[in-house]
Design an enzyme around this catalytic site. Structure first.
Site, short mmCIF file in Angstrom:
data_model
loop_
_atom_site.label_atom_id
_atom_site.label_comp_id
_atom_site.label_asym_id
_atom_site.label_seq_id
_atom_site.Cartn_x
_atom_site.Cartn_y
_atom_site.Cartn_z
CG HIS A 170 -64.12 -10.32 -32.99
ND1 HIS A 170 -63.98 -11.10 -34.11
CD2 HIS A 170 -65.26 -10.76 -32.38
CE1 HIS A 170 -64.97 -11.97 -34.18
NE2 HIS A 170 -65.76 -11.79 -33.14
CD GLU A 171 -66.70 -9.50 -28.94
OE1 GLU A 171 -67.89 -9.20 -29.16
OE2 GLU A 171 -66.26 -10.66 -29.06
CG HIS A 196 -69.67 -8.86 -33.13
ND1 HIS A 196 -70.02 -9.47 -34.31
CD2 HIS A 196 -68.81 -9.73 -32.50
CE1 HIS A 196 -69.42 -10.63 -34.41
NE2 HIS A 196 -68.67 -10.81 -33.33
#
Length: 438
Positions: free
Chosen positions: A28-29, A32
Site C-alpha cells: 500500500h505504502e 503511494h
C-alpha cells in the site's frame, strides 16, 4: 492445552498476523511512494511500523527507509507534509521547488499519489488470485481421477489413477457441475469410467463424502479444533455417508450442540460444537442467514488439472476482486441498515486469529488470505472518511470543483472527526472480537 502450548500458539498467531499486515502495508505504502516519485513528489520517509525506529537507511534520492517497533501499519511522509497522515503542511527550504512537495504539486499528481495506495492493494489481490489459479490449474474436462484423499476404509474406492470418470450412478460427471446434489445418498455408488480405452463400472463412496476440505477461521469448527482432512463419520451417534448429511443435521439442530465422531489419520475422536448463525452473500445480491459450523467439502479424490493461461487467470482474478468489493460494500450497507448482524464487523483480534488459522492450513491458503485481506484494506482506505485515502480524495475533488483548497481549520476539524470515527469503529470491532461476538 497447557500453558507452553498456548503460549506457542499465541506467538504463532501474532507472527502470522504481523507478516500479513506488513506485506499489505508495504504494498500500500509503496504505491503511494512510487507514484509520488513518478509525479515528482519527494518522499522523505518510508516507514513500516510506528514508534521507535529499529532499522533505517537513506537511499540515493534522500528517502529514509525504516522499520519501526510497532508493526501494525506504516506511512510515507512526503516533502512538505506536517505529519505522516499528509494533513497540513510545513515550511520547506526556499530553494525547494514547490512542485516537489505534496502540497505544492499539481492536483492530478496529488490525487494519483493518494489513490495509488488502494490501487496497489487491489493489484496485489488480483496478482494473488490469478497466481493461485495458475498454480493450481483447473480440473480437466472430462474429469480424470488422479489420487484419493486419506479417508476411512468405508470411503475407499476402486478407481485408479488415469480413470476418466463419465458418470456417478445416473448423473453425468463434469468438471464444472457434477450434479451430485441429485444423486441419492447411499453407502456405495457405481462409477462409469474409461480405463485403458474401455468403459467399465467400478464402485466408490458418495462423490462428496463428509471430509473437511476447508475450515473457516473463527468458526464453530475452528474453535473446536477441527482440521482439514478430518472426516465426520457420525453425528449424534448416527452414521453419515455424505457431506450433505452434515448440512441436514446442522440445519435441523437450529443452534443446538451436535456430538461429532471424527476420523483423523486413523484415530477416532469425539467433538461437540454448536452451529452459529451466519450471514452469507447471495449471488443475486443481499444476504441469507443460516446455521453453519464453518466447514466446506469436496469430492473424495483429487482430479487431474490442466493449465490456465495468464490472461484468463487475470480476468478471473479481477472478477474475484470485484465480487469481494461489491460483497463487502453490500455487507457494510446491510450492517448499518440493521439487515444483518453487526458481528460481521471484525477487528484486529479476529484478523490475527484468521491469519493463524490460514497459516496452519498451508502456504496456499495463507497467501490467498493475504489477497483477500489486501482487497479489504484497499476498499477500506477508499471510504470517504477524513484521515483515510478516500477522505483525501474528497478534499481533492472539492479543490477541483471550487478551484481552491479547503480551509485549513475546517480540514483539521474534519481530521479530528475522521480519527474519532476510525477509533470508534476499531473499539467496536475489538469488542466484537473479544466480548460481543467471540
Amino acid at each position: 492445552m497447557d500453558f507452553t502450548a498456548m503460549l506457542g500458539n499465541t506467538a504463532f498467531i501474532i507472527a502470522a498476523f504481523i507478516v500479513v499486515i506488513s506485506i499489505i502495508v508495504a504494498i500500500h505504502e509503496y504505491g503511494h511512494y512510487i507514484v509520488g516519485r513518478w509525479c515528482g513528489i519527494h518522499a522523505e520517509t518510508f516507514s513500516i511500523g510506528f514508534g521507535k525506529v529499529l532499522f533505517s537507511r537513506v537511499d540515493k534520492r534522500g528517502t529514509r527507509w525504516q522499520v519501526a517497533a510497532l508493526p501494525f501499519g506504516g506511512y510515507v511522509k512526503f516533502l512538505g507534509d506536517a505529519n505522516a497522515a499528509s494533513y497540513g503542511s510545513e515550511e520547506v527550504a526556499p530553494e525547494v521547488n514547490p512542485r516537489n512537495t505534496m502540497h505544492g504539486a499539481p492536483l492530478w499528481a496529488r490525487a494519483a499519489t493518494i489513490i495509488a495506495g488502494p490501487l496497489f492493494n487491489f493489484i496485489l489481490a488480483i496478482a494473488i488470485f490469478a497466481g493461485t489459479l495458475m498454480y493450481q490449474g483447473r480440473p480437466s474436462d472430462p474429469v480424470v481421477f488422479e489420487a484419493e484423499y486419506n479417508l476411512p476404509p468405508q470411503f475407499q474406492s476402486e478407481l485408479q489413477p488415469g480413470d476418466q470418470i463419465i458418470a456417478a450412478g445416473d448423473i453425468v460427471f463434469g468438471a464444472e457441475d457434477a450434479g451430485v446434489d441429485e444423486l441419492p445418498v447411499t453407502d456405495r455408488v457405481d462409477y462409469t469410467v474409461v480405463r485403458d480405452g474401455e468403459e467399465i463400472v467400478v464402485q466408490g463412496p458418495y462423490p462428496v463424502p463428509p471430509r473437511l476440505a476447508g475450515v473457516n477461521p473463527r468458526s464453530a469448527a475452528d474453535d473446536a479444533g477441527m482440521k482439514v482432512d478430518d472426516v465426520i463419520t457420525a453425528i449424534n451417534g448416527e452414521e453419515i455417508r455424505a457431506f450433505a448429511d452434515i448440512v441436514t443435521y446442522v440445519n435441523a439442530a437450529d443452534g443446538d450442540a451436535l456430538d461429532l465422531t471424527v476420523w483423523r489419520d486413523g484415530e477416532t475422536i469425539d467433538i461437540s460444537l454448536a452451529p452459529r448463525r451466519s450471514d452469507l452473500p447471495l449471488a443475486e445480491g443481499g444476504f441469507e442467514t443460516r446455521w453453519l459450523i464453518g466447514i466446506s467439502g469436496t469430492e473424495f479424490f483429487q482430479a487431474a488439472r490442466e493449465p490456465i493461461g495468464l490472461w484468463d487467470a487475470i480476468v478471473s482474478g479481477t472478477q474475484e476482486l470485484w465480487w469481494r468489493i461489491t460483497t463487502n460494500l453490500s455487507g457494510l450497507w446491510h450492517v448499518f441498515s440493521g439487515s444483518i448482524s453487526t458481528c460481521n464487523i471484525s477487528g484486529p483480534v479476529a484478523i490475527a486469529q484468521a491469519s493463524g488459522t490460514m497459516a496452519e492450513q498451508g502456504p496456499a491458503n495463507y497467501i490467498l488470505f493475504i489477497g483477500v485481506l489486501s482487497a479489504a484494506v484497499g476498499l477500506l482506505n477508499l471510504l470517504p472518511i477524513p484521515i483515510l485515502d478516500g477522505g483525501h480524495l474528497v478534499f481533492h475533488a472539492y479543490e477541483a470543483v471550487f478551484r481552491r483548497k479547503p480551509n485549513d481549520k475546517v480540514m483539521q476539524g474534519l481530521m479530528v472527526v475522521g480519527i474519532s470515527m476510525i477509533a470508534t469503529l476499531m473499539i467496536f470491532a475489538l469488542l466484537n472480537d473479544t466480548i460481543l461476538c467471540p
